[in-house]
Design an enzyme around this catalytic site. Sequence first.
Site, PDB file in Angstrom:
ATOM      1  N   ARG A 134       0.837  -1.211   0.000  1.00  0.00           N
ATOM      2  CA  ARG A 134       0.000   0.000   0.000  1.00  0.00           C
ATOM      3  C   ARG A 134       0.867   1.254   0.000  1.00  0.00           C
ATOM      4  O   ARG A 134       0.602   2.211  -0.723  1.00  0.00           O
ATOM      5  CB  ARG A 134      -0.905   0.004   1.243  1.00  0.00           C
ATOM      6  CG  ARG A 134      -2.003  -1.047   1.193  1.00  0.00           C
ATOM      7  CD  ARG A 134      -3.018  -0.833   2.298  1.00  0.00           C
ATOM      8  NE  ARG A 134      -2.530  -1.137   3.616  1.00  0.00           N
ATOM      9  CZ  ARG A 134      -2.828  -2.252   4.302  1.00  0.00           C
ATOM     10  NH1 ARG A 134      -3.624  -3.171   3.782  1.00  0.00           N
ATOM     11  NH2 ARG A 134      -2.361  -2.454   5.514  1.00  0.00           N
ATOM     12  N   ASN A 193     -20.343  -5.578  -6.766  1.00  0.00           N
ATOM     13  CA  ASN A 193     -19.523  -6.738  -7.046  1.00  0.00           C
ATOM     14  C   ASN A 193     -18.459  -6.288  -8.051  1.00  0.00           C
ATOM     15  O   ASN A 193     -18.782  -5.765  -9.106  1.00  0.00           O
ATOM     16  CB  ASN A 193     -20.420  -7.819  -7.655  1.00  0.00           C
ATOM     17  CG  ASN A 193     -19.659  -9.087  -7.973  1.00  0.00           C
ATOM     18  OD1 ASN A 193     -18.474  -9.056  -8.336  1.00  0.00           O
ATOM     19  ND2 ASN A 193     -20.338 -10.203  -7.851  1.00  0.00           N
ATOM     20  N   CYS A 250      -3.713 -13.690  -2.759  1.00  0.00           N
ATOM     21  CA  CYS A 250      -3.311 -14.171  -1.428  1.00  0.00           C
ATOM     22  C   CYS A 250      -3.615 -15.658  -1.286  1.00  0.00           C
ATOM     23  O   CYS A 250      -3.647 -16.189  -0.179  1.00  0.00           O
ATOM     24  CB  CYS A 250      -3.975 -13.360  -0.320  1.00  0.00           C
ATOM     25  SG  CYS A 250      -5.764 -13.380  -0.398  1.00  0.00           S
TER      26      CYS A 250
HETATM   27  N1  SAH Z   1      -7.248  -4.206  -0.114  1.00  0.00           N
HETATM   28  C1  SAH Z   1      -7.681  -4.410   1.248  1.00  0.00           C
HETATM   29  C2  SAH Z   1      -8.014  -5.838   1.585  1.00  0.00           C
HETATM   30  C3  SAH Z   1      -9.050  -6.477   0.694  1.00  0.00           C
HETATM   31  S1  SAH Z   1      -9.730  -7.935   1.345  1.00  0.00           S
HETATM   32  C4  SAH Z   1      -6.621  -3.852   2.200  1.00  0.00           C
HETATM   33  O1  SAH Z   1      -5.482  -3.612   1.800  1.00  0.00           O
HETATM   34  O2  SAH Z   1      -6.936  -3.673   3.375  1.00  0.00           O
HETATM   35  C5  SAH Z   1     -10.905  -8.391   0.165  1.00  0.00           C
HETATM   36  C6  SAH Z   1     -12.172  -7.545   0.159  1.00  0.00           C
HETATM   37  O3  SAH Z   1     -12.950  -7.967  -0.968  1.00  0.00           O
HETATM   38  C7  SAH Z   1     -13.096  -7.684   1.363  1.00  0.00           C
HETATM   39  O4  SAH Z   1     -13.302  -6.415   1.913  1.00  0.00           O
HETATM   40  C8  SAH Z   1     -14.412  -8.241   0.808  1.00  0.00           C
HETATM   41  O5  SAH Z   1     -15.549  -7.617   1.401  1.00  0.00           O
HETATM   42  C9  SAH Z   1     -14.328  -7.851  -0.645  1.00  0.00           C
HETATM   43  N2  SAH Z   1     -15.019  -8.696  -1.635  1.00  0.00           N
HETATM   44  C10 SAH Z   1     -15.016 -10.055  -1.726  1.00  0.00           C
HETATM   45  N3  SAH Z   1     -15.652 -10.444  -2.857  1.00  0.00           N
HETATM   46  C11 SAH Z   1     -16.047  -9.307  -3.500  1.00  0.00           C
HETATM   47  C12 SAH Z   1     -16.708  -9.041  -4.748  1.00  0.00           C
HETATM   48  N4  SAH Z   1     -17.070 -10.039  -5.562  1.00  0.00           N
HETATM   49  N5  SAH Z   1     -16.926  -7.766  -5.097  1.00  0.00           N
HETATM   50  C13 SAH Z   1     -16.542  -6.747  -4.266  1.00  0.00           C
HETATM   51  N6  SAH Z   1     -15.889  -6.941  -3.110  1.00  0.00           N
HETATM   52  C14 SAH Z   1     -15.652  -8.189  -2.719  1.00  0.00           C
END
Ligand code: SAH
Length: 391
Positions: free
Chosen positions: A206, A269, A330
């Site tokens: 990040r 989504n 991940c």
């Molecule tokens: N980038 C973030 C971590 C992301 S974790 C950081 O650095 O803190 C993955 C995220 O994807 C979660 O918040 C979950 O709610 C979201 N997620 C999972 N499937 C999804 C989808 N199909 N569309 C949108 N968001 C989704």
Amino acid sequence: MGLLTLTSKGLSWFLKGHPWVFRDDLEKIQDAQAGGIVSLERRNGQFLAQGFYSDRSKIAFRLISRNREPIDRAFWKGRIQRAAQFRQLAVEKTNAYRVVYGESDGVPSLIVDRYGEHWVMQTLSQGADRATGLFADLLAELFQPSSIILRNDLAVRDLEGLPQEKKMILGDSPEWVEVFEGDIRYRVDPWSGQKTGAYLDQRENRLRAGRLLRGKVLDAFCYQGLFALHAARSAAQVTAVDSSLEALEQAKENARLNDLSNIEFLRENVFDFLKGEVERGNRYDGINLDPPAFAKSRGNVDAAVRGYKELNQRAIRLLNPGGILVTSSCSYNLSESRFLDLLRDCARDAKADLWIMEKRGQSADHPVLLTFPESSYLKCLFLQKAPFPPS
Ligand code: SAH
């Protein structure tokens, strides 16, 4: 003390250095108690190591020490101090990081994350679970945290026959904790947020993305909005997308906390959103793709690959020439080479030339132990779309 004897196949596996022994590789199990400390021996009775025993998991033995030393309070104190010292060297610009990362730190299946003065523990096997009280005591003695939460609401505990539970084991934790990461501040809910409250493993990526992303930026799967916050300090406009309402509420709060008003938050989504953006002809200068683990087991890697491909292909189409894609996986079960292969396919299908700017992984507070491949799971690539027509 319990005693485990390796088969000859188990012995050659163990001598390679891996810290786990599977039940199938044991010839004899004597007097071993669930979660107890046992000795591991060769068939001829020669001592090899001490470790935690599990009577339920396929992973029957987790290495603690290759020496015949007492595994007592002083021993564990030393291990935790060693882990903390490593972080002093490896972690900067934050007060939210992982202090103990299980096997990598020689404390099998113990996870300790800190959010400022508020700490979170997870014990993921019978052995670590049995030692919870001792570990919590040592953390209190060594670091004087204001609170410790035990967040054992994880499905992996089912494999050990352990209940999923959450409890306060020291002090009181506020509803949210404010921490910092580089130049941004953010709020964490260690009691009910995802993971132990934040994705600490992406911290360094990040910070790096924040320095590189400019112009019009998309943060897809934004959770608390941390990539978006870092990017928004230099980018003109950021769009942050997630499907979770709670995550977006937190992300908005975090934007306010940092006085950032150039982030638009969308509950959608990501698969549908990206498709829509391609159809609408929108373009971005920077995109971050950080989906949840699609390959949760070895069995669904092929389906996961399709998911990653769809996302990355669309993201590549959405990039302006010269734009940067930060793309992560991940999923431990998806190897780095397979991830690169699928990205290669995406570049070809999108008819784009992409350069690897940086090949990155999890932050240094989640150290990869060389003899333990399972400790390496996060892949993060910084790719640049060539700023001139492709060859
Ligand atoms: N980038 C973030 C971590 C992301 S974790 C950081 O650095 O803190 C993955 C995220 O994807 C979660 O918040 C979950 O709610 C979201 N997620 C999972 N499937 C999804 C989808 N199909 N569309 C949108 N968001 C989704």
